[in-house]
Design an enzyme around this catalytic site. Structure first.
Site, PDB file in Angstrom:
ATOM      1  N   HIS A 248      11.144 -14.891 -15.541  1.00 51.03           N
ATOM      2  CA  HIS A 248      11.682 -14.218 -14.348  1.00 51.03           C
ATOM      3  C   HIS A 248      12.810 -13.267 -14.752  1.00 51.03           C
ATOM      4  O   HIS A 248      13.920 -13.304 -14.232  1.00 51.03           O
ATOM      5  CB  HIS A 248      12.166 -15.252 -13.327  1.00 51.03           C
ATOM      6  CG  HIS A 248      12.358 -14.695 -11.947  1.00 51.03           C
ATOM      7  ND1 HIS A 248      13.541 -14.131 -11.530  1.00 51.03           N
ATOM      8  CD2 HIS A 248      11.510 -14.620 -10.890  1.00 51.03           C
ATOM      9  CE1 HIS A 248      13.426 -13.738 -10.279  1.00 51.03           C
ATOM     10  NE2 HIS A 248      12.193 -14.020  -9.864  1.00 51.03           N
TER      11      HIS A 248
ATOM     12  N   HIS B 180       9.247 -16.105  -1.388  1.00 51.19           N
ATOM     13  CA  HIS B 180       9.404 -14.676  -1.641  1.00 51.19           C
ATOM     14  C   HIS B 180       8.108 -14.110  -2.216  1.00 51.19           C
ATOM     15  O   HIS B 180       7.380 -14.784  -2.951  1.00 51.19           O
ATOM     16  CB  HIS B 180      10.576 -14.416  -2.587  1.00 51.19           C
ATOM     17  CG  HIS B 180      11.900 -14.424  -1.898  1.00 51.19           C
ATOM     18  ND1 HIS B 180      13.085 -14.736  -2.521  1.00 51.19           N
ATOM     19  CD2 HIS B 180      12.236 -14.142  -0.605  1.00 51.19           C
ATOM     20  CE1 HIS B 180      14.089 -14.651  -1.655  1.00 51.19           C
ATOM     21  NE2 HIS B 180      13.597 -14.303  -0.486  1.00 51.19           N
TER      22      HIS B 180
ATOM     23  N   ASP C 240       7.134 -12.074  -4.513  1.00 53.17           N
ATOM     24  CA  ASP C 240       6.783 -12.013  -5.935  1.00 53.17           C
ATOM     25  C   ASP C 240       6.364 -13.369  -6.492  1.00 53.17           C
ATOM     26  O   ASP C 240       5.993 -13.470  -7.664  1.00 53.17           O
ATOM     27  CB  ASP C 240       7.935 -11.424  -6.758  1.00 53.17           C
ATOM     28  CG  ASP C 240       9.241 -12.197  -6.623  1.00 53.17           C
ATOM     29  OD1 ASP C 240       9.578 -12.589  -5.495  1.00 53.17           O
ATOM     30  OD2 ASP C 240       9.940 -12.385  -7.640  1.00 53.17           O
ATOM     31  N   HIS C 241       6.383 -14.390  -5.640  1.00 53.09           N
ATOM     32  CA  HIS C 241       5.958 -15.725  -6.059  1.00 53.09           C
ATOM     33  C   HIS C 241       4.724 -16.224  -5.293  1.00 53.09           C
ATOM     34  O   HIS C 241       4.167 -17.253  -5.670  1.00 53.09           O
ATOM     35  CB  HIS C 241       7.100 -16.723  -5.891  1.00 53.09           C
ATOM     36  CG  HIS C 241       8.272 -16.426  -6.770  1.00 53.09           C
ATOM     37  ND1 HIS C 241       8.530 -17.107  -7.934  1.00 53.09           N
ATOM     38  CD2 HIS C 241       9.248 -15.486  -6.668  1.00 53.09           C
ATOM     39  CE1 HIS C 241       9.619 -16.616  -8.506  1.00 53.09           C
ATOM     40  NE2 HIS C 241      10.074 -15.629  -7.756  1.00 53.09           N
TER      41      HIS C 241
ATOM     42  N   HIS D 221       9.151 -21.045  -3.854  1.00 50.20           N
ATOM     43  CA  HIS D 221       9.721 -20.502  -2.616  1.00 50.20           C
ATOM     44  C   HIS D 221       8.819 -19.376  -2.123  1.00 50.20           C
ATOM     45  O   HIS D 221       7.889 -18.952  -2.814  1.00 50.20           O
ATOM     46  CB  HIS D 221      11.160 -20.032  -2.823  1.00 50.20           C
ATOM     47  CG  HIS D 221      11.310 -18.859  -3.743  1.00 50.20           C
ATOM     48  ND1 HIS D 221      10.989 -18.911  -5.084  1.00 50.20           N
ATOM     49  CD2 HIS D 221      11.756 -17.589  -3.522  1.00 50.20           C
ATOM     50  CE1 HIS D 221      11.237 -17.736  -5.640  1.00 50.20           C
ATOM     51  NE2 HIS D 221      11.692 -16.918  -4.710  1.00 50.20           N
TER      52      HIS D 221
ATOM     53  N   ASP E 259      13.689 -19.288  -8.951  1.00 46.66           N
ATOM     54  CA  ASP E 259      14.855 -18.586  -8.414  1.00 46.66           C
ATOM     55  C   ASP E 259      15.957 -19.518  -7.920  1.00 46.66           C
ATOM     56  O   ASP E 259      15.745 -20.312  -6.993  1.00 46.66           O
ATOM     57  CB  ASP E 259      14.421 -17.673  -7.273  1.00 46.66           C
ATOM     58  CG  ASP E 259      13.472 -16.582  -7.738  1.00 46.66           C
ATOM     59  OD1 ASP E 259      12.859 -16.759  -8.810  1.00 46.66           O
ATOM     60  OD2 ASP E 259      13.345 -15.564  -7.044  1.00 46.66           O
TER      61      ASP E 259
END
Length: 309
Positions: free
Chosen positions: A270, A65, A67-68, A63, A212
């Site tokens: 995570h 976001h 932090d990814h 996805h 996530d």
């Protein structure tokens, strides 16, 4: 086949953990490395490993976001400095192509190799090549988030040389054909069917990666009988409501999935930065009470995915 965790923290990096990235090393099988997510400083983590950027041929983004994905522009740029590295394919949600191209355009970064983007719009098979398939399904997060299931094709059984000995088959092409299960004719006219001289086939390995998400039925479809399940565990068992409110999972929810899906081993990743020391130990204990074959992954941990049988 080996997993190497490049980042195991949720949200933001900590002193002990970088943000999300996982390398699936298929060097013996394909001479390639596949990356799952690419958080900030992923290429810094790679400098601490024996991974070569030229070997990375596919990047799967769960996805969008930060932090990814914030590590993507830098990693892609550095890969250009490695010489003739070959093409790369990025699989990810709508918007990932725009993010990468905009970052490279504004920074005036030139990439020396072709990048192909595959936008994930619906579940199903997204890779099928050289004995490997990858399937994806949508998860349940605040934005579109995708899980991945990598499936290795079954391996043919070993040639039973003891059984074959009486026929005195010479080394060379005939043995190769028998190993492939084909029919051959010997010089004396004897016809042998390779399938009669092969041991049991070896089941291919399955690796499932779930970043996530809240608990949702699609996870279990992706994780069914996986040899390895890599599953986000942002919170411990006491924070079920918080996990649901923020569209994440607890360690025990991951363990329940592993148990229900009969997976071989569960790796928790995570993880919120709050879980260090005794709190991290407690998280592992909670998960192992449900699914004993659980490991809380740390940055730069490496795990071999063994062949079955």
């Amino acid at each position: 086949m080996e997993l190497e965790f490049l980042g195991t923290c949720s949200g933001q990096p900590s002193k002990l953990r970088n943000v999300s990235s996982l390398a699936l090393k298929l060097l013996d099988e394909l001479n390639e490395i596949w990356l799952f997510d690419c958080g900030e400083a992923t290429q810094h983590q790679i400098l601490r490993t024996n991974i070569r950027l030229r070997k990375i041929t596919k990047i799967f983004i769960s996805h969008n976001h930060g932090d990814h994905i914030f590590g993507l522009p830098g990693l892609l740029s550095t890969r250009s400095f490695q010489g003739d590295v070959g093409p790369l394919t990025i699989y990810g949600p709508a918007g990932i192509e725009q993010f990468v191209k905009t970052s490279l355009r504004i920074s005036k970064t030139k990439i020396s190799y072709p990048i192909k983007f595959v936008t994930l719009e619906e579940g199903g098979k997204i890779v099928s090549e050289r004995g490997f398939e990858v399937y994806t399904e949508k998860l349940d997060h605040r934005i579109d988030s995708w899980g991945f299931r990598m499936v290795e094709a079954d391996k043919a059984g070993e040639l039973l040389m003891d059984k074959l000995a009486e026929f005195k088959v010479p080394n060379g092409p005939l043995l190769g054909k028998l190993k492939r299960g084909e029919q051959v004719e010997l010089a004396d006219g004897t016809v042998l069917n390779g399938k009669d001289f092969l041991g049991p086939a070896k089941k291919g390995r399955v690796v499932t990666v779930i970043y996530d998400t809240r608990s949702t039925p699609s996870i279990r479809r992706l994780a069914d009988h996986a040899d390895v399940l890599v599953h986000e565990a942002t919170f411990d068992a006491s924070e079920g409501k918080l996990a649901r409110d923020y569209y994440h999972s607890t360690c025990t929810q991951a363990a329940e999935t592993a148990s229900a899906c009969h997976v071989g081993h569960l790796y928790l990743t995570h993880v919120s930065a709050r879980y260090v020391g005794s709190l991290a130990s407690q998280m592992v204990k909670q998960a192992r009470e449900i699914f004993p074959a659980t490991t809380l992954a740390k940055d730069l941990d490496k795990f071999v995915v063994p062949m079955k049988g």
